[in-house]
Design a protein around this motif. Structure first.
Motif, PDB file in Angstrom:
ATOM      1  N   ARG A  60       4.631  -6.010  10.888  1.00 18.21           N
ATOM      2  CA  ARG A  60       5.339  -5.165  11.869  1.00 18.21           C
ATOM      3  C   ARG A  60       6.831  -5.457  11.864  1.00 18.21           C
ATOM      4  O   ARG A  60       7.647  -4.539  11.870  1.00 18.21           O
ATOM      5  CB  ARG A  60       4.817  -5.442  13.283  1.00 18.21           C
ATOM      6  CG  ARG A  60       3.564  -4.720  13.610  1.00 18.21           C
ATOM      7  CD  ARG A  60       3.315  -4.544  15.112  1.00 18.21           C
ATOM      8  NE  ARG A  60       2.161  -3.677  15.259  1.00 18.21           N
ATOM      9  CZ  ARG A  60       0.900  -4.098  15.357  1.00 18.21           C
ATOM     10  NH1 ARG A  60       0.638  -5.397  15.373  1.00 18.21           N
ATOM     11  NH2 ARG A  60      -0.093  -3.242  15.437  1.00 18.21           N
ATOM     12  N   GLN A  61       7.174  -6.737  11.862  1.00 21.42           N
ATOM     13  CA  GLN A  61       8.596  -7.082  11.920  1.00 21.42           C
ATOM     14  C   GLN A  61       9.349  -6.526  10.721  1.00 21.42           C
ATOM     15  O   GLN A  61      10.433  -5.950  10.868  1.00 21.42           O
ATOM     16  CB  GLN A  61       8.758  -8.608  12.004  1.00 21.42           C
ATOM     17  CG  GLN A  61       8.345  -9.157  13.359  1.00 21.42           C
ATOM     18  CD  GLN A  61       8.297 -10.685  13.396  1.00 21.42           C
ATOM     19  OE1 GLN A  61       8.385 -11.344  12.361  1.00 21.42           O
ATOM     20  NE2 GLN A  61       8.140 -11.231  14.582  1.00 21.42           N
ATOM     21  N   GLU A  64       9.509  -2.626  10.922  1.00 24.20           N
ATOM     22  CA  GLU A  64      10.511  -2.188  11.906  1.00 24.20           C
ATOM     23  C   GLU A  64      11.916  -2.376  11.328  1.00 24.20           C
ATOM     24  O   GLU A  64      12.808  -1.566  11.563  1.00 24.20           O
ATOM     25  CB  GLU A  64      10.375  -2.967  13.216  1.00 24.20           C
ATOM     26  CG  GLU A  64       9.013  -2.836  13.915  1.00 24.20           C
ATOM     27  CD  GLU A  64       8.768  -1.463  14.539  1.00 24.20           C
ATOM     28  OE1 GLU A  64       9.751  -0.785  14.880  1.00 24.20           O
ATOM     29  OE2 GLU A  64       7.583  -1.077  14.660  1.00 24.20           O
ATOM     30  N   GLN A  69       8.432   3.642  11.656  1.00 23.19           N
ATOM     31  CA  GLN A  69       7.972   3.751  13.035  1.00 23.19           C
ATOM     32  C   GLN A  69       6.448   3.655  13.082  1.00 23.19           C
ATOM     33  O   GLN A  69       5.762   4.306  12.310  1.00 23.19           O
ATOM     34  CB  GLN A  69       8.429   5.084  13.634  1.00 23.19           C
ATOM     35  CG  GLN A  69       9.941   5.244  13.620  1.00 23.19           C
ATOM     36  CD  GLN A  69      10.388   6.558  14.235  1.00 23.19           C
ATOM     37  OE1 GLN A  69       9.939   6.919  15.313  1.00 23.19           O
ATOM     38  NE2 GLN A  69      11.254   7.268  13.541  1.00 23.19           N
ATOM     39  N   GLU A  70       5.956   2.901  14.056  1.00 22.73           N
ATOM     40  CA  GLU A  70       4.506   2.687  14.120  1.00 22.73           C
ATOM     41  C   GLU A  70       3.804   3.796  14.892  1.00 22.73           C
ATOM     42  O   GLU A  70       4.195   4.153  16.002  1.00 22.73           O
ATOM     43  CB  GLU A  70       4.181   1.332  14.764  1.00 22.73           C
ATOM     44  CG  GLU A  70       2.684   1.031  14.691  1.00 22.73           C
ATOM     45  CD  GLU A  70       2.333  -0.405  15.064  1.00 22.73           C
ATOM     46  OE1 GLU A  70       3.199  -1.097  15.618  1.00 22.73           O
ATOM     47  OE2 GLU A  70       1.190  -0.814  14.817  1.00 22.73           O
ATOM     48  N   SER A 162       1.921   2.970   5.050  1.00 23.07           N
ATOM     49  CA  SER A 162       3.132   3.707   5.430  1.00 23.07           C
ATOM     50  C   SER A 162       3.248   4.926   4.542  1.00 23.07           C
ATOM     51  O   SER A 162       2.730   4.947   3.423  1.00 23.07           O
ATOM     52  CB  SER A 162       4.420   2.908   5.212  1.00 23.07           C
ATOM     53  OG  SER A 162       4.239   1.559   5.285  1.00 23.07           O
TER      54      SER A 162
ATOM     55  N   THR B   3      16.625   2.090  19.878  1.00 21.40           N
ATOM     56  CA  THR B   3      15.939   3.236  19.287  1.00 21.40           C
ATOM     57  C   THR B   3      16.717   4.495  19.639  1.00 21.40           C
ATOM     58  O   THR B   3      17.052   4.710  20.807  1.00 21.40           O
ATOM     59  CB  THR B   3      14.501   3.313  19.824  1.00 21.40           C
ATOM     60  OG1 THR B   3      13.836   2.086  19.505  1.00 21.40           O
ATOM     61  CG2 THR B   3      13.757   4.472  19.201  1.00 21.40           C
ATOM     62  N   PRO B  46       4.644   7.459  18.113  1.00 22.26           N
ATOM     63  CA  PRO B  46       5.279   6.181  18.480  1.00 22.26           C
ATOM     64  C   PRO B  46       5.324   5.907  19.988  1.00 22.26           C
ATOM     65  O   PRO B  46       4.993   4.795  20.424  1.00 22.26           O
ATOM     66  CB  PRO B  46       6.689   6.311  17.889  1.00 22.26           C
ATOM     67  CG  PRO B  46       6.496   7.176  16.681  1.00 22.26           C
ATOM     68  CD  PRO B  46       5.446   8.178  17.083  1.00 22.26           C
ATOM     69  N   LYS B  50       3.100   2.844  21.896  1.00 22.61           N
ATOM     70  CA  LYS B  50       3.717   1.754  22.648  1.00 22.61           C
ATOM     71  C   LYS B  50       3.023   1.577  24.013  1.00 22.61           C
ATOM     72  O   LYS B  50       2.799   0.452  24.461  1.00 22.61           O
ATOM     73  CB  LYS B  50       5.213   2.028  22.867  1.00 22.61           C
ATOM     74  CG  LYS B  50       6.081   1.736  21.647  1.00 22.61           C
ATOM     75  CD  LYS B  50       7.539   2.159  21.902  1.00 22.61           C
ATOM     76  CE  LYS B  50       8.364   2.104  20.637  1.00 22.61           C
ATOM     77  NZ  LYS B  50       8.718   0.731  20.242  1.00 22.61           N
ATOM     78  N   LEU B 595       6.255  -7.866  19.955  1.00 25.31           N
ATOM     79  CA  LEU B 595       5.828  -7.952  18.550  1.00 25.31           C
ATOM     80  C   LEU B 595       4.535  -8.731  18.403  1.00 25.31           C
ATOM     81  O   LEU B 595       4.234  -9.596  19.204  1.00 25.31           O
ATOM     82  CB  LEU B 595       6.934  -8.595  17.724  1.00 25.31           C
ATOM     83  CG  LEU B 595       8.080  -7.627  17.443  1.00 25.31           C
ATOM     84  CD1 LEU B 595       9.224  -8.349  16.803  1.00 25.31           C
ATOM     85  CD2 LEU B 595       7.612  -6.505  16.533  1.00 25.31           C
TER      86      LEU B 595
END
Lengths: 595, 595
Positions: A60-61, A64, A69-70, A162, B3, B46, B50, B595
């Protein structure tokens, strides 16, 4: 909060599990990290799940950091988009398919190009919206024919996938390079040896692709490296083809009786006896072997294919398979021979392949069979071979194919010297997909001139659960797991070994202090012998082991490094500080709150 | 890292999606949090992801606080364990079933009692190992007949499921209470109104269960509350049964002609005309209505069932369904009547039910039909009814059933007054399962005396993805989403509204400063009108909105509270401090590194 081993849901095993083929599988099961539920389907116990989440955090780090974008897409997917790209069929038996209560067709997603393309099509419409990179960390499904090695090749597994979306090739190259750089950072942090190799795109399609292979003797992938830096998955190796040679002045082809020579070995022996060459004897490399196989296409049709290659090489079925995907390779059966009477088993030659009687047979040759090379090969009659048959003069194949085995010592395509072979585990795969998926699903945006243009895509995967196994495979030793600090479930395992209440009290206090300092600590407070505790700590593999025991009477505790085995006696008063230094002193220490 | 909305993968919609039935669904789609892939199957964009991860974080913290340990089990599960407990069949069409390439039967896990029981059986063997609580946050599957309301009732959804393992009932009670307390904390933190109600255990089995319902008019569950604090899902309401009355001295039953009275309404009219009562007229409540249905059992067999209830109440099919699970309720068809000639449609009475001609028919009555109560009911002949038929004297049912509708104003079982009815969304469900699963799967441990005892289990679920919808449903207003700070994707949305470069520069600087201070900030840097930015900020629902715009020339920015709508002009120099105070001042602010 200190975690106490007396309460942790874990049991170590003294024996290897019966189905363990590789060290990572053996140790992950024995150390109580994973348990098998069904073939290729595993449960993660608390220790294992912590490692998995640590791998996810690293990924993830770095994702990002490149602006990806997740998102999170479903695993249960409708058939239609995969039908549109052909993959519903192409995936064959590797796809888990099911129906819902209304009879609608669904699949369990093996990878999500289609759904991402549709999602971007739904939201975006302009060149201004691009570039875009999206990723997810998600459970994926593939009905592997041979699930093996625990979580190394599972049927349910966690993957980071991704997808990049760009307007043009330059944009795709940039997105691809960003991902490539991020992958380098991720695999460096995960702490194992890997190599980046050219790869086949296979069923994914697309132009360029590279694999990140964890170097491991137990890996399923073979790769080559040259002294000059060329590196490729063996399936993607390009055989350097000799330049075409002039045909003028070459001896004419002539058929000879070679009775009882259906194999290369017998042919070479008989040729040297009956048709001896003056300068040097015939060898297998002088012969042209023609192998017939059948391709089964995804639509079920069967197509015979003849492959011509030097007689000293075997067909490598994995290399062949990669070339003909999504078709699968099947044997050419006795029935098939009966259907093609012009093919004389053991004596097949190129002579017959262009003829009426064998029409419909495709003939592809190894790149070494280049124009002007002369061969000894079958004369399409029992017990007869043709000599000095010249490619480009006496026969013209339909093309070339990379189906011959690659050997250590083969010349490298970059000309830098002999190839070395080694084995690896596929940890990541990055693809320049191009427009295949966007075209099939109508993913277009308006460009600067108001014209609709098809988006170009990249696809980038990391095997997240597989990475846990690959790291274990790379770092374990003969006593158990050895975690790099960034992935370890706990930084420190504190063992209370000894009978007095003082030992447990001091160990508990030390663990509490470490916990307060933000160190993830596992306290072995069990009523068990020191031997059991030492063995379990080594199996479980936390990077630092602190032994509070006999030494306490002399005012010392022992600090062990799991990897190096180095033991240091530390005065009780300095114990906390010493452990903090050991843990924090590591340059790679960078553990945010795990919640 | 700030962001930027110009780069965030999101698009707001000006129109409601066509299939949106409830506000949460409407706003989550319009604000770009989720997108539909197939019925009941959604992608998380996204912003939505979150929120989902924030809900997961809250749940993890409270689960860890009660000592529950996180594991992760597969979603793709083999048939055998579910066969052993009967649920492979009992789940009926709600289960997604599939086969692998070898023809092995698999299912997509709807809940994991079986696999957890087997896992604990694999690792543990002694009373010393207990108590134990394990949990996972995992994607689950149920093939709902009517997926609805977006992620409120999906077919693929995220659930937190925990399982407790204890030696005895007292231990189970303690584990249950710990989970109950943790759920109270979780739902308080998620910030919506909820109620804890008694519930049916349904297909899960077990003795005691309670549901946590988010109070919502759009909820699918109906629950009751009494002034004295009794609360139950309507399916679990216990009807207070009148005490048995003495049979002595009651008038004898007598059959009367009541031509043309196949309905309760016609019966009451004719009874008052032909058989008038001196003290008061007959009402529907004096009649005993007998309703015939068919139960389809999981093994496919059909069983007719007669339900007797006061004529002024309808059968509530949801309540009936909950009583007879895992059987499903089907209509009693004309063919069924033909097979049971003793049942006279419109005139069915208890008289015939015990007789030879109707053998095999089970007869269950509403608890109000208690011993000594007298009824007007069918005489099992067309156009005739029997009066003064006394329960316990003239007929004896096979038992009671809670199948009658519950009405506002009904007396509460706790005697504290009339029941109130309201609607809710099932957010959590906690079960005392007991030994059903442990027995079926052989989960036993040795007790202190070396004797094998079966473990007793609890099961505890929270709908994680559903919680996102429930919170949205609970907090949204007519302009969009309104997130509680603990769940919001970003703490602050900074809008740069205005043309000069100064506006965007100041907004970017402020956002950067907030980001450095650890505040999650979304910067609306798009080239869009102030109106579009205001509307989007309100749809998206971050708790604090900072408007950098026209006021900047006068040295002020505006800080808006999304929930209350309160706007405050803040001098530019104080802007950072003011926003930090607003964000951190909230008592619930407690956001660890995500994270």
């Amino acid at each position: 909060m200190i975690t106490r081993l007396s309460e942790l849901f874990v049991r170590t095993l003294r024996e290897d599990p019966a189905d363990a083929e590789v060290p990572s599988h053996r140790w992950l099961v024995r150390a109580g990290y994973i348990r098998r539920v069904a073939p290729g389907i595993y449960s993660w116990l608390p220790l294992g799940y912590k490692v998995l989440r640590n791998v996810e955090r690293v990924i993830r780090q770095e994702m990002e950091a490149i602006g990806a974008q997740e998102v999170h897409l479903p695993a249960l997917l409708p058939r239609e988009p995969y039908e549109a790209t052909g993959r519903w069929t192409e995936y064959g038996p590797n796809l888990f398919r099911l129906q819902d209560r209304r009879g609608g067709d669904y699949l369990l997603g093996p990878t999500h190009e289609e759904i991402f393309a549709l999602l971007v099509k739904d939201l975006y419409s302009s060149y201004k919206d691009l570039p875009l990179s999206l990723y997810q960390i998600q459970t994926k499904y593939r009905d592997e024919a041979r699930p093996r090695a625990g979580i190394l090749r599972g049927r349910e597994f966690v993957m980071k996938d991704s997808y990049s979306f760009d307007l043009d090739d330059a944009g795709l190259q940039k997105s691809y390079d960003l991902h490539r750089d991020a992958y380098v950072k991720i695999f460096n942090r995960l702490g194992f040896s890997y190599v980046i190799v050219s790869a086949m795109s296979g069923a994914m399609g697309g132009s360029r692709s590279e694999e990140f292979l964890a170097i491991s003797e137990t890996g399923e992938d073979t790769f080559v490296r040259s002294p000059g830096g060329y590196a490729a998955n063996v399936e993607a190796v390009r055989t350097p083809a000799p330049d075409p040679r002039p045909l003028d002045g070459l001896p004419a082809a002539h058929v000879e009786d070679t009775p009882g020579t259906p194999t290369i070995e017998t042919l070479v022996a008989v040729a040297n006896e009956r048709v001896p060459r003056s300068d040097r004897p015939w060898t297998a490399a002088d012969t042209l072997k023609n192998v017939v196989v059948v391709l089964r296409h995804p639509d079920g049709t069967r197509e015979p294919l003849v492959i011509g290659l030097p007689g000293d090489r075997e067909v490598d079925l994995k290399r062949l398979g990669a070339q003909v995907e999504p078709a699968e390779v099947e044997p050419f059966t006795e029935d098939d021979f009966a259907d093609h009477p012009s093919l004389v088993k053991g004596y097949i030659g190129p002579g017959v392949l262009g003829t009426e009687s064998a029409s419909g047979l495709r003939y592809l040759v190894d790149p070494r069979v280049s124009t002007g090379t002369a061969w000894v090969t079958g004369a399409d009659e029992p017990g007869r071979h043709v000599f000095d048959l010249v490619a480009g003069r006496d026969f013209t194949p339909d093309g070339t194919i990379e189906a011959a085995e690659v050997r250590a010592g083969d010349p490298s395509p970059d000309g830098s010297g002999p190839l070395q072979l080694a084995r690896g585990i596929e940890m990541g795969h990055i693809f320049q997909l191009g427009r295949k998926y966007a075209e099939a699903l109508g993913l277009k945006v308006l460009d600067e001139n108001g014209k609709l243009v098809t988006v170009t895509m990249g696809s980038y995967g990391i095997g997240v659960s597989r990475a846990v196994a690959a790291v274990a495979e790379n770092t374990c030793d003969e006593r158990g797991l050895v975690w790099p600090r960034e992935l370890a479930p706990f930084d420190v395992q504190v063992l209370a070994t000894g009978k007095g209440t003082e030992v447990l009290e001091f160990a508990t206090e030390l663990a509490g202090r470490l916990d307060e300092a933000g160190i993830a600590v596992l306290l072995d407070d069990r009523k068990a012998s020191p031997g059991v505790k030492f063995a379990d700590a080594e199996i479980m593999g936390m990077p630092t082991i602190v032994v509070v025991g006999r030494g306490l009477a002399d005012g010392v505790v022992e600090v062990r490094d799991r990897r190096t085995g180095v033991r240091t006696d530390v005065p009780v008063a300095d114990a906390l500080g010493e452990v903090l230094t050991v843990v924090r002193g590591r340059p790679e220490f960078d553990r945010p709150d795990q919640l």
